[in-house]
Write a protein that holds these residues in place. Structure first.
Motif, PDB file in Angstrom:
ATOM      1  N   ILE A  89      25.396   6.855   1.609  1.00 61.45           N
ATOM      2  CA  ILE A  89      26.007   7.446   2.802  1.00 61.45           C
ATOM      3  C   ILE A  89      25.914   6.403   3.923  1.00 61.45           C
ATOM      4  O   ILE A  89      24.810   5.967   4.281  1.00 61.45           O
ATOM      5  N   VAL A  90      27.049   5.997   4.470  1.00 57.98           N
ATOM      6  CA  VAL A  90      27.047   4.869   5.415  1.00 57.98           C
ATOM      7  C   VAL A  90      27.800   5.182   6.711  1.00 57.98           C
ATOM      8  O   VAL A  90      28.331   4.285   7.356  1.00 57.98           O
ATOM      9  N   ASP A  91      27.862   6.469   7.099  1.00 57.94           N
ATOM     10  CA  ASP A  91      28.434   6.751   8.413  1.00 57.94           C
ATOM     11  C   ASP A  91      27.442   6.289   9.472  1.00 57.94           C
ATOM     12  O   ASP A  91      26.239   6.137   9.211  1.00 57.94           O
ATOM     13  N   ASP A  92      27.923   6.066  10.697  1.00 57.12           N
ATOM     14  CA  ASP A  92      27.090   5.470  11.737  1.00 57.12           C
ATOM     15  C   ASP A  92      25.881   6.324  12.083  1.00 57.12           C
ATOM     16  O   ASP A  92      24.794   5.802  12.363  1.00 57.12           O
ATOM     17  N   THR A  93      26.042   7.641  12.064  1.00 63.43           N
ATOM     18  CA  THR A  93      24.914   8.516  12.395  1.00 63.43           C
ATOM     19  C   THR A  93      23.797   8.376  11.368  1.00 63.43           C
ATOM     20  O   THR A  93      22.613   8.277  11.723  1.00 63.43           O
ATOM     21  N   THR A  94      24.174   8.346  10.116  1.00 60.93           N
ATOM     22  CA  THR A  94      23.171   8.182   9.053  1.00 60.93           C
ATOM     23  C   THR A  94      22.501   6.820   9.147  1.00 60.93           C
ATOM     24  O   THR A  94      21.272   6.703   9.032  1.00 60.93           O
ATOM     25  N   LEU A  95      23.291   5.783   9.350  1.00 60.35           N
ATOM     26  CA  LEU A  95      22.738   4.428   9.430  1.00 60.35           C
ATOM     27  C   LEU A  95      21.814   4.276  10.631  1.00 60.35           C
ATOM     28  O   LEU A  95      20.799   3.578  10.564  1.00 60.35           O
ATOM     29  N   ALA A  96      22.170   4.924  11.751  1.00 66.00           N
ATOM     30  CA  ALA A  96      21.320   4.842  12.939  1.00 66.00           C
ATOM     31  C   ALA A  96      19.958   5.464  12.685  1.00 66.00           C
ATOM     32  O   ALA A  96      18.959   5.102  13.335  1.00 66.00           O
ATOM     33  N   GLY A  97      19.874   6.399  11.727  1.00 66.43           N
ATOM     34  CA  GLY A  97      18.608   7.032  11.398  1.00 66.43           C
ATOM     35  C   GLY A  97      17.845   6.351  10.282  1.00 66.43           C
ATOM     36  O   GLY A  97      16.805   6.856   9.846  1.00 66.43           O
ATOM     37  N   ALA A  98      18.342   5.200   9.818  1.00 63.55           N
ATOM     38  CA  ALA A  98      17.674   4.486   8.727  1.00 63.55           C
ATOM     39  C   ALA A  98      16.331   3.927   9.196  1.00 63.55           C
ATOM     40  O   ALA A  98      16.069   3.807  10.398  1.00 63.55           O
ATOM     41  N   ASP A  99      15.479   3.587   8.242  1.00 61.82           N
ATOM     42  CA  ASP A  99      14.168   2.999   8.559  1.00 61.82           C
ATOM     43  C   ASP A  99      14.351   1.526   8.895  1.00 61.82           C
ATOM     44  O   ASP A  99      14.256   0.646   8.030  1.00 61.82           O
ATOM     45  N   LEU A 100      14.621   1.257  10.162  1.00 60.65           N
ATOM     46  CA  LEU A 100      14.947  -0.105  10.580  1.00 60.65           C
ATOM     47  C   LEU A 100      13.727  -1.010  10.646  1.00 60.65           C
ATOM     48  O   LEU A 100      13.865  -2.217  10.839  1.00 60.65           O
ATOM     49  N   SER A 101      12.542  -0.467  10.467  1.00 60.89           N
ATOM     50  CA  SER A 101      11.350  -1.321  10.424  1.00 60.89           C
ATOM     51  C   SER A 101      11.370  -2.221   9.186  1.00 60.89           C
ATOM     52  O   SER A 101      10.615  -3.197   9.105  1.00 60.89           O
ATOM     53  N   LEU A 102      12.255  -1.903   8.252  1.00 61.65           N
ATOM     54  CA  LEU A 102      12.401  -2.727   7.053  1.00 61.65           C
ATOM     55  C   LEU A 102      13.135  -4.030   7.335  1.00 61.65           C
ATOM     56  O   LEU A 102      13.193  -4.904   6.471  1.00 61.65           O
ATOM     57  N   LEU A 103      13.712  -4.150   8.520  1.00 58.81           N
ATOM     58  CA  LEU A 103      14.403  -5.386   8.909  1.00 58.81           C
ATOM     59  C   LEU A 103      13.391  -6.325   9.571  1.00 58.81           C
ATOM     60  O   LEU A 103      13.312  -6.420  10.784  1.00 58.81           O
ATOM     61  N   GLY A 104      12.616  -6.996   8.755  1.00 55.55           N
ATOM     62  CA  GLY A 104      11.538  -7.805   9.307  1.00 55.55           C
ATOM     63  C   GLY A 104      11.694  -9.297   9.115  1.00 55.55           C
ATOM     64  O   GLY A 104      10.943 -10.087   9.713  1.00 55.55           O
ATOM     65  N   HIS A 105      12.658  -9.722   8.316  1.00 54.07           N
ATOM     66  CA  HIS A 105      12.836 -11.150   8.078  1.00 54.07           C
ATOM     67  C   HIS A 105      13.385 -11.832   9.327  1.00 54.07           C
ATOM     68  O   HIS A 105      14.180 -11.244  10.068  1.00 54.07           O
ATOM     69  N   GLU A 106      12.976 -13.057   9.553  1.00 55.41           N
ATOM     70  CA  GLU A 106      13.396 -13.765  10.757  1.00 55.41           C
ATOM     71  C   GLU A 106      14.912 -13.903  10.852  1.00 55.41           C
ATOM     72  O   GLU A 106      15.490 -13.827  11.941  1.00 55.41           O
ATOM     73  N   ALA A 107      15.586 -14.088   9.730  1.00 57.86           N
ATOM     74  CA  ALA A 107      17.055 -14.190   9.745  1.00 57.86           C
ATOM     75  C   ALA A 107      17.684 -12.873  10.188  1.00 57.86           C
ATOM     76  O   ALA A 107      18.717 -12.862  10.877  1.00 57.86           O
ATOM     77  N   GLU A 108      17.087 -11.750   9.815  1.00 56.89           N
ATOM     78  CA  GLU A 108      17.590 -10.452  10.248  1.00 56.89           C
ATOM     79  C   GLU A 108      17.317 -10.228  11.731  1.00 56.89           C
ATOM     80  O   GLU A 108      18.175  -9.730  12.473  1.00 56.89           O
TER      81      GLU A 108
END
Length: 581
Positions: free
Chosen positions: A471-490
């Motif tokens: 599921i990739v609508d903006d509302t769903t994506l905004a609620g994703a666990d963004l703490s998983l974006l930890g790499h320096e490139a991200e």
């Protein structure tokens, strides 16, 4: 959300605490304290000049202020470190959660992310193009049209109430020349040999005008004296040219809110009223100007004339508004025209002129400053020339126009989107090369392609995610666990996303839409770098097999990039592509 503004508020709050605690004198002005990206990204995420700008008024060493401010800032959970560099600059590193939060904000706000209330609804008039209604628009007008339209969109995005305006120069001798040129095409339509003598407009674009005149008048105007047909044909041909210009602008995606006729100023008392206002300010007088050095301008006379005291407002010399024979100079209706803008209640005026109008800047600014008594600022942007190339050679001619490449020629060859973006890849006052081959090239060296390719890649990820059942609508994506974006490139991509609101305000303050194009290229570069890293490091790929939670976080990052690219391209008047072919 403007993270840089938020951190500036934090810095100012800490400085205020230092004043209250006796570490800084009271009453300091913090207006020049800034928080911005450091010149070298290796130094940190943000930097503040606070210690440098406060040292002199505080009578303290910059380093002493910076050391104490660093200790204060380090207590805030958003700040990972605050390090003093050089004589007193303070470099800040932010917690990863702050960058991850940017992704959520971009997705939640959508195209509104980056919008600003900077303008506070102030009324701005952006006058651009304003080409003489004597023929199709050429490539120089194209750049001015793109710049003016993008600037208007930028200001609207930054919270201004914008009016796009075209000033029709239909009150001068050039429209009489147009009438005579059209008359020759009218004669041609009636089987006569046209006499396109030197000084007339030779382009084929007047052939349909001649045919339309024949349809309206038949042969009744043949062999009639000019006095019998000049006014009627002038009005007919001017209307035809303006319709052509409207179509040219439409092909570029430009729509004006107002078309204002210079001719409407004559015989209506508006020129007299504007000059009477200047006279009431003791700025109009009778006098004789000294002959200028070098080439004489066309408005100079070695006789007494009516002059505007423009030197009181920074001009080099006073300017004639009425000749010795009582005729208006070309400056007089321009003064009246700008007076109408002031009277229409605009809070700010912007004129977009060709490079050949550089000598007109000071006098026009002087007139507006005088008319508005300093209340209404006028910014004049000069548009430098465009050099066209094709197959590595200069490209100069258009048979339809007669002597130049038209706007329509350019758009038909490369499209409106490519034309618009490329016209903004240089600052307005810098010359621009437009190579018909290179602007269509699919490479990193072509900013149009590079930005569009980034958006197309995001769309490709979204399509594949849907195929995988995510599921990739903006509302769903905004609620994703963004703490998983930890790499320096991200985090680098998120840092670039965070700059968008700040960039919008800076570009709007300086009336420089090219900054948006530059930013989009940098954002695309950060995204492409992340994408390419995924070729070697599978953990950086946007789709993680069997791990929907991580995939959604990474897709959220990609989608946030698309949101900002779409917003930026919208300002530039370019349609984002979803697939490259």
């Amino acid at each position: 959300m403007n993270l840089f503004s938020d951190l500036r508020v934090l810095v100012v709050d800490m400085l205020a605490q230092m004043s209250a605690e006796g570490d800084l004198p009271e009453g300091l002005d913090f207006a020049n304290v800034a928080v911005e990206p450091p010149r070298d990204a290796a130094h940190g995420d943000m930097a503040t000049n606070a210690a440098m700008v406060l040292a002199k008024p505080a009578r303290m060493k910059p380093r002493d202020i910076a050391d104490k401010l660093a200790l204060k800032l380090a207590t805030d959970p958003r700040i990972v470190s605050a390090e003093v560099a050089g004589p007193g600059f303070l470099n800040l590193r932010l917690a990863p959660s702050e960058w991850q939060r940017i992704v959520k904000t971009a997705l939640s706000d959508g195209v509104a992310y980056g919008r600003s209330d900077l303008g506070q609804g102030k009324k701005v008039n952006v006058e651009f193009v304003s080409a003489n209604p004597t023929g199709p628009m050429h490539v120089g007008h194209t750049r001015g049209a793109v710049f003016g339209d993008a600037l208007a969109s930028l200001l609207d995005y930054a919270g201004f109430n914008v009016t796009r305006e075209y000033y029709i120069n239909d009150g001068g001798s050039q429209v009489d020349v147009l009438a005579r040129s059209a008359y020759e095409r009218y004669r041609e339509a009636n089987g006569k040999e046209p006499e396109i003598v030197e000084g007339l407009y030779p382009g084929d674009y007047l052939i349909p005008v001649g045919e339309a005149l024949k349809e309206k008048y038949g042969a009744t105007l043949l062999d009639k004296p000019e006095s019998d047909w000049l006014i009627d044909i002038r009005d007919f041909a001017t209307a035809a040219m303006m319709e052509m210009i409207r179509q040219d602008l439409a092909s570029l995606g430009v729509a004006m809110d107002v078309y204002y006729s210079e001719k409407s100023l004559y015989g209506t008392g508006q020129i007299e009223a504007a000059l009477e206002r200047l006279k009431g300010l003791d700025l109009i007088y009778r006098g004789t100007l000294e002959p200028p050095k070098g080439k004489l301008p066309e408005d100079w006379e070695a006789r007494e004339q009516t002059l505007f005291k423009s030197t009181d407002y920074g001009d080099d010399v006073d300017r004639p508004v009425q000749k010795s024979d009582g005729a208006w100079t070309y400056f007089a209706p321009d003064i009246a025209y700008h007076w109408t803008k002031v009277e229409r209640g605009f809070d700010m005026l912007i004129d977009v002129f060709g490079a050949d109008h550089g000598g007109y800047v000071k006098r026009m600014k002087a007139a507006v400053a005088a008319l508005s008594e300093g209340r209404v600022p006028l910014d004049i942007k000069l548009i430098q020339l465009v050099k066209l190339y094709k197959n590595g050679e200069p490209f100069k001619m258009s048979k339809r126009a007669g002597t130049f490449v038209t706007l329509r020629d350019v758009v038909e060859q490369v499209g409106a989107d490519v034309t618009r973006f490329h016209m903004l890849t240089r600052k307005n006052d810098a010359p621009l090369d437009f190579d018909f081959d290179k602007v269509l090239e699919q490479s990193k060296d072509n900013p149009v392609f590079y930005v569009q390719y980034a958006n197309a890649r995001v769309c490709s990820v979204l399509r594949k995610a849907v195929e995988a059942g995510l599921i990739v609508d903006d509302t769903t994506l905004a609620g994703a666990d963004l703490s998983l974006l930890g790499h320096e490139a991200e985090l680098d991509v998120a840092r670039k996303l965070a700059e968008w609101p700040r960039l919008v305000e800076i570009a709007a303050r300086h009336n420089e839409p090219h900054r948006v194009a530059f930013y989009l290229y940098d954002l695309a570069s950060a995204f492409h770098s992340l994408w390419n890293r995924g070729n070697e490091d599978m953990s950086l790929r946007f789709l993680q097999d069997g791990d929907a939670v991580t995939s959604q976080a990474k897709i959220a990052m990609a989608r946030a990039v698309s949101v900002v690219i779409s917003a930026g391209l919208g300002i530039l008047g370019v349609t984002p592509v979803e697939e490259m072919r």
